[in-house]
Design a protein around this motif. Structure first.
Motif, mmCIF file in Angstrom:
data_model
loop_
_atom_site.group_PDB
_atom_site.id
_atom_site.type_symbol
_atom_site.label_atom_id
_atom_site.label_comp_id
_atom_site.label_asym_id
_atom_site.label_seq_id
_atom_site.Cartn_x
_atom_site.Cartn_y
_atom_site.Cartn_z
ATOM 1 N N ARG A 5 1.006 -1.186 0.039
ATOM 2 C CA ARG A 5 0.052 0.002 0.040
ATOM 3 C C ARG A 5 0.910 1.242 0.053
ATOM 4 O O ARG A 5 2.181 1.296 0.390
ATOM 5 C CB ARG A 5 -0.903 0.121 1.196
ATOM 6 C CG ARG A 5 -1.691 -1.193 1.278
ATOM 7 C CD ARG A 5 -3.175 -0.392 0.573
ATOM 8 N NE ARG A 5 -4.191 -1.302 1.534
ATOM 9 C CZ ARG A 5 -4.880 -0.347 2.201
ATOM 10 N NH1 ARG A 5 -4.754 0.761 2.477
ATOM 11 N NH2 ARG A 5 -5.975 -1.206 2.843
ATOM 12 N N TYR A 120 8.335 -0.484 6.536
ATOM 13 C CA TYR A 120 8.031 0.680 6.317
ATOM 14 C C TYR A 120 8.966 1.674 6.170
ATOM 15 O O TYR A 120 9.994 1.955 6.511
ATOM 16 C CB TYR A 120 7.182 1.164 8.005
ATOM 17 C CG TYR A 120 6.848 2.612 7.951
ATOM 18 C CD1 TYR A 120 5.537 2.889 7.707
ATOM 19 C CD2 TYR A 120 7.367 3.581 8.560
ATOM 20 C CE1 TYR A 120 4.969 4.035 7.544
ATOM 21 C CE2 TYR A 120 6.776 4.967 8.936
ATOM 22 C CZ TYR A 120 5.622 5.228 8.253
ATOM 23 O OH TYR A 120 5.175 6.521 8.399
ATOM 24 N N GLY A 152 4.530 -4.052 2.702
ATOM 25 C CA GLY A 152 5.264 -2.915 3.185
ATOM 26 C C GLY A 152 4.336 -1.617 3.117
ATOM 27 O O GLY A 152 3.462 -1.815 2.447
ATOM 28 N N GLU A 153 4.822 -0.635 3.352
ATOM 29 C CA GLU A 153 4.025 0.869 3.420
ATOM 30 C C GLU A 153 5.239 1.655 3.078
ATOM 31 O O GLU A 153 6.170 1.844 3.480
ATOM 32 C CB GLU A 153 3.493 0.935 4.634
ATOM 33 C CG GLU A 153 2.792 2.165 4.998
ATOM 34 C CD GLU A 153 1.411 2.660 4.144
ATOM 35 O OE1 GLU A 153 1.006 1.710 3.539
ATOM 36 O OE2 GLU A 153 1.222 3.725 4.003
#
Lengths: 362, 362
Positions: A5, A120, A152-153
Motif C-alpha cells: 500500500r 515501512y 510494506g508501506e
C-alpha cells in the motif's frame, strides 16, 4: 501478489500533485519484482489482497515441519543514525540489508526460523528510484535471511521529513516449535562455553557516537584514516550488518536432539556485556578469555578519535556480532562446524557461577 | 516480558546526554504496563528475550483451534498526515488507536484473527510522557482488536525529526485456517449483496486534503464549522478509526460451515471504489443502491470547503468504513446480526456481471 500500500496513492488523485505517474509505476514494478524475488513455496499470492499471506508449514510432504505447538517470534527495529550517514554518502541500498539484519538476528536468538519481513519507508517526497533502491536492499537482506518480504508501506510526508530525508522501520516474524525455544535463563549452566561470531565492523549501532567522533577535517586526515582502514571510509562505515540466520539454523538443525546450544545473543547497542548478560541467569558471570578475535580497524580508528576503551566496549560490538553459549563438550565441534559454514567463530569465554557480571582478563 | 528495545539506550551511555534517566525508567514501566494489559494466554514471557513470543494456538483444550494448515496474514501501515494534525492539536493518544486500526482492519479482510501487533515510534527527542501516551493509545487499539502488543522499537533521531515531531509505523500478524481464507476473486458471484458498516468519520485517510481544505480563518468560521459538526473541530477530525475486528470475527464464527461471506474490504485511501473493486472479480460490477447511510457531518464540512463530490468519493470513506460481500440469501440475517453486535450495517448494493466498475444510481 501481496499488497504494497502506499499512502501516496491517495495523494496521486489530488490535482496538481506533480508526481510523475510513470516513474511511480516503474517503482511499484521494481518493488514487486524485489518482493517476488524473496518468495518461497509458502507464500500465497492473492490478487488485490489487503495483507500478505504465508503458510506456516510447507505443503510438500518432504519439507513438512509438523509443528505441534508452534510459537511465533516477532521483532521490530530501525537502523538508527546509520541512516543519516547513508544519506550523507548517498549509499542507501545497504541500509535495507541493515534493516533486515537488525530484526532477523534478534528473532534468530530464540532459535526461530525467520518466516517473513515487512517494511515501512517514510519520506519527504516519493522519489521512485530511491524507494526502489531501498526496497531492493531490503530484498537482498531477506534473501540472505531466507525470509519473504511479504509486504510494506510507503508514506510520503513532506511536512514531517526534510527534502531527501526518509526513515525506515522493519518487522520480522519467525516460528519455532515450543520445546525447542532457546532460553538461556533456564538452560545456561556454569562451565558452558561462550562462542563469538565475527562481525564485519560497526553493524547498525553506535552511529550517534561514530558521527560525533569521525569527522575528517582535512583531506590529509581522511587519507590517514583510509590508510588505517585499508579501504574508503564510507565503505568501512556503511558496510551492511552481517546476517547470521543461515549458518545458525544449519547448526541448530544438526543438534536437534540435544539441548547443546543454551543461549544466543545478538550484539547491538550496549555491546557484548549488555546483550550477553540479558540472556543468561542472574547467578552466572561471563569470564572472557585473554584471546579475542581480530578487532576490525574501524574500531581502532574510532578509539583513536578520542573514545575511551570502556566507552567503546559499552557502545560497539568490537568485532563480535553474535554469541552462542553452548555445552562445553560440544564447543570444539561447534567451532569447527561454524567455521566450515563460512563463519569466523572463536571461543571467547566461559560461564561461571557469579552475579551477572562480564569479567575481562588481562 | 517481551522486549522493547530502544536505540536511545545506547545514547544514554554517552556523556552529557542530558536525558532524564528516572523519566526514562517511568516510561519503560508505563510501556510495559500498557503491553502486559494486552496479553492473553498465548503470550510467552521470556526475561531478557530479544524478541516477543506468542503461541500460535491455545494450550487449553477447550480453546484449541487445531489448525491443520494455518496461514499467517500480515500487514504494515502508518497513520499518514493525520499524525501532523494530532501533533498540532496535541492529541496523540488516539493516533495509537489509528495505527492499530489501519493494520488490523486490513488483516481482518482475509478473515484472519489478529494475533499480535508491533510498533515503531521515532522521534526528535525521547519525551518519556509523550512516548508513554502514544504506546497507551496503541495498547487501547490492541485491546479493541483483541491482539497482543508483543513488542516495539523507540528511536531517537534528532537529526531526522524536528523538535516535538515523531513518526509511527505499525505491524500486525493474524492467522487463519487455509481453507477459510476469504478470497473475493474466487468466490464473489453476480447477485451477491454488498453490506457496508458505518465509519465514525474520516478514519486515517485523506488528511493531506483535509489539512488543505479545512483552515478556519477566523473564530467565526470555526464556530460555524462546529455548529455544523455539533462538536469541536479537533474532536471530529481526530476521532480514532473504528476497529471492526470483534464483530466481524463473531459473525464469521457463526457461519463456520458455509461460505457465506465472500469478500471483505477495508475502506481507506481510494474510497469505496478502489478498495471494494480490488477484492472482487474483474468481470463483476458493484451496483450501489439509492440508499446510503447518513454521511457524517465532517464530510459535508469538507465538501463545503470546495472539494468536489467526485473527489470526496475518491479520497474518503464517506461514512462506510468496512464492506462485506455476502450470499444474498443470508444478507438480511447478517444485517440483523451485525446490528445486534453494535454495528450500524446497511445493504448498500449488489454485485452484477460487468467489468470491474462501481456504478452509482441517481
Amino acid at each position: 501478489m501481496a499488497k504494497r500500500r502506499s499512502k501516496t496513492r491517495e495523494k496521486l488523485t489530488y490535482k496538481a500533485s506533480g508526481v510523475d505517474i510513470s516513474a511511480n509505476d516503474r517503482m511499484v514494478e521494481k518493488i514487486q519484482h524485489a518482493m517476488r524475488h524473496t518468495y518461497g513455496p509458502r507464500v500465497l499470492s492473492r490478487a488485490g489482497a489487503f495483507a500478505g499471506l504465508m503458510r506456516l508449514d510447507f505443503r510438500e510432504r518432504l519439507l513438512k515441519r509438523h509443528y505441534r505447538d508452534p510459537v511465533l517470534v516477532a521483532g521490530a527495529d530501525g537502523v538508527g543514525s546509520k541512516l543519516l550517514l547513508g544519506l550523507e554518502h548517498n549509499r542507501i541500498r545497504g541500509l535495507g540489508v541493515d534493516l533486515v539484519a537488525m530484526s532477523v538476528n534478534d528473532v534468530l536468538t530464540i532459535g526461530a526460523e525467520p518466516l517473513f519481513f515487512l517494511d515501512y519507508v517514510a519520506c519527504h517526497k516519493l522519489e521512485p528510484d530511491r524507494i526502489a533502491e531501498i526496497v531492493s536492499g531490503i530484498s537482498d537482506g531477506c534473501r540472505q535471511a531466507g525470509c519473504a518480504l511479504l509486504g510494506g508501506e510507503t508514506a510520503e510526508m513532506p511536512a514531517l521529513y526534510a527534502p531527501t530525508h526518509f526513515d525506515l522501520a522493519g518487522f520480522c516474524v519467525g516460528v519455532i516449535e515450543h520445546r525447542r525455544i532457546i532460553d538461556g535463563h533456564r538452560h545456561v549452566e556454569p562451565g558452558d562455553a561462550v562462542i563469538g561470531l565475527a562481525s564485519n565492523g560497526l553493524h547498525s549501532n553506535g552511529f550517534s557516537l561514530v558521527r560525533k567522533a569521525i569527522r575528517p577535517r582535512s583531506k590529509k586526515s581522511r587519507l590517514a584514516a583510509e590508510r588505517l582502514l585499508g579501504e574508503p571510509l564510507a565503505e568501512a562505515l556503511l558496510r551492511p550488518t552481517r546476517i547470521y540466520v543461515k549458518p545458525i539454523l544449519k547448526l541448530l538443525a544438526s543438534y536437534r536432539r540435544k539441548r547443546v546450544i543454551r543461549a544466543m545473543a545478538h550484539i547491538t547497542g550496549g555491546g557484548l556485556a549488555d546483550n550477553l548478560l540479558r540472556v543468561i541467569p542472574k547467578d552466572c558471570d561471563v569470564h572472557l578469555s585473554r584471546k579475542w578475535p581480530p578487532i576490525p580497524p574501524i574500531f581502532r580508528l574510532i578509539q583513536k578519535c578520542g573514545v575511551s576503551k570502556k566507552e567503546m566496549d559499552r557502545v560497539f560490538n568490537m568485532g563480535i556480532g553474535y554469541v552462542l553459549v553452548v555445552r562445553p563438550a560440544f564447543a570444539e565441534s561447534i567451532l569447527r562446524r561454524l567455521n566450515r559454514l563460512g563463519e569466523s567463530a572463536y571461543r571467547i569465554g566461559t560461564i561461571r557461577r557469579g552475579q551477572g557480571r562480564l569479567l575481562r582478563r588481562g
